[in-house]
Design a protein around this motif. Sequence first.
Motif, PDB file in Angstrom:
ATOM      1  N   LEU A 108       0.860  -1.182   0.000  1.00 32.24           N
ATOM      2  CA  LEU A 108       0.000   0.000   0.000  1.00 32.24           C
ATOM      3  C   LEU A 108       0.894   1.229   0.000  1.00 32.24           C
ATOM      4  O   LEU A 108       1.726   1.399   0.893  1.00 32.24           O
ATOM      5  N   GLY A 109       0.757   2.083  -1.004  1.00 32.83           N
ATOM      6  CA  GLY A 109       1.554   3.289  -1.093  1.00 32.83           C
ATOM      7  C   GLY A 109       0.851   4.472  -0.461  1.00 32.83           C
ATOM      8  O   GLY A 109      -0.379   4.563  -0.454  1.00 32.83           O
ATOM      9  N   ALA A 110       1.634   5.396   0.089  1.00 31.92           N
ATOM     10  CA  ALA A 110       1.077   6.600   0.708  1.00 31.92           C
ATOM     11  C   ALA A 110       2.046   7.759   0.523  1.00 31.92           C
ATOM     12  O   ALA A 110       3.246   7.554   0.319  1.00 31.92           O
ATOM     13  N   ARG A 111       1.529   8.982   0.620  1.00 31.12           N
ATOM     14  CA  ARG A 111       2.411  10.155   0.568  1.00 31.12           C
ATOM     15  C   ARG A 111       3.324  10.173   1.785  1.00 31.12           C
ATOM     16  O   ARG A 111       4.499  10.506   1.684  1.00 31.12           O
ATOM     17  N   THR A 112       2.761   9.826   2.949  1.00 33.20           N
ATOM     18  CA  THR A 112       3.526   9.757   4.194  1.00 33.20           C
ATOM     19  C   THR A 112       3.095   8.506   4.946  1.00 33.20           C
ATOM     20  O   THR A 112       1.975   7.998   4.764  1.00 33.20           O
ATOM     21  N   LEU A 113       3.972   8.033   5.828  1.00 30.45           N
ATOM     22  CA  LEU A 113       3.596   6.862   6.638  1.00 30.45           C
ATOM     23  C   LEU A 113       2.418   7.175   7.542  1.00 30.45           C
ATOM     24  O   LEU A 113       1.577   6.307   7.796  1.00 30.45           O
ATOM     25  N   GLU A 114       2.349   8.402   8.031  1.00 33.05           N
ATOM     26  CA  GLU A 114       1.246   8.770   8.904  1.00 33.05           C
ATOM     27  C   GLU A 114      -0.091   8.641   8.167  1.00 33.05           C
ATOM     28  O   GLU A 114      -1.067   8.119   8.718  1.00 33.05           O
ATOM     29  N   GLU A 115      -0.124   9.106   6.921  1.00 34.79           N
ATOM     30  CA  GLU A 115      -1.356   8.987   6.137  1.00 34.79           C
ATOM     31  C   GLU A 115      -1.687   7.528   5.868  1.00 34.79           C
ATOM     32  O   GLU A 115      -2.847   7.117   5.940  1.00 34.79           O
ATOM     33  N   GLY A 116      -0.668   6.723   5.550  1.00 35.10           N
ATOM     34  CA  GLY A 116      -0.902   5.318   5.273  1.00 35.10           C
ATOM     35  C   GLY A 116      -1.414   4.572   6.490  1.00 35.10           C
ATOM     36  O   GLY A 116      -2.362   3.767   6.394  1.00 35.10           O
ATOM     37  N   ALA A 117      -0.819   4.817   7.654  1.00 29.39           N
ATOM     38  CA  ALA A 117      -1.243   4.136   8.878  1.00 29.39           C
ATOM     39  C   ALA A 117      -2.671   4.535   9.264  1.00 29.39           C
ATOM     40  O   ALA A 117      -3.478   3.690   9.673  1.00 29.39           O
ATOM     41  N   ALA A 118      -2.983   5.825   9.115  1.00 31.10           N
ATOM     42  CA  ALA A 118      -4.338   6.289   9.439  1.00 31.10           C
ATOM     43  C   ALA A 118      -5.370   5.666   8.508  1.00 31.10           C
ATOM     44  O   ALA A 118      -6.476   5.295   8.940  1.00 31.10           O
ATOM     45  N   PHE A 119      -5.017   5.516   7.239  1.00 27.35           N
ATOM     46  CA  PHE A 119      -5.925   4.895   6.274  1.00 27.35           C
ATOM     47  C   PHE A 119      -6.212   3.450   6.660  1.00 27.35           C
ATOM     48  O   PHE A 119      -7.369   3.004   6.664  1.00 27.35           O
TER      49      PHE A 119
END
Length: 212
Positions: A9-20
């Motif tokens: 799963l790709g994200a702009r930031t790890l914080e955004e990815g974890a929250a998703f």
Amino acid sequence: MAEIDHIVLGARTLEEGAAFVERLLGVKPQAGGRHEGAGTHNMLLGLGPDCYLEVIAPDPAQPEPPHPRLFDLDDAATRTMLESEPRLLSWVARTPAMDAVMGRLGPRGGEIREMQRGDLHWRMAIPPQRQDMDNLIPALIEWKGERAGKRLRDSHFRLVGLEAEHPEAEQVHAALQERGLGEALLVKRGAHPRLIAKLRGPKGDDIALTSR
């Protein structure tokens, strides 16, 4: 022979990815670490003893890497897509016989890179850009010692299906077959390339992650 190692799963930031992931599944991925020299870092969610979900994002603490970041994270279209929300980008298949597989594939298999994160070590072969059929052909990984997935807490979610859609479905299937992955991914003809990962939760609820 190869088999599914993990989904990405790709994200702009790890914080955004974890929250998703936490919003979608109700469980937060655990800390992973930095991929030194590759320009990325990650978090991980265990999907049982043999599979996991990797959340990956550019690491702002590292300089620009000498190679493009994995999974097209540097691609302008991917960056634009991830501005909306994190997305399923790709999957990775493990093999115990990287040299034999790459010997059979030749240049089509890509370049083998030695990689590490902390005390985890592995070799990875990434298909050349534009030969990965829009990230439907996976990178191959050969773990040296313990696999990352063995260290993860069990989220009690399971990967119960991995599917692909592509206008050239026959070519996708042929490329998977020559990597020993003909049964790992259900390939269908579709108007646009798409990867779908089906997860089943501890209460039997099904959730799908898609690349578009």
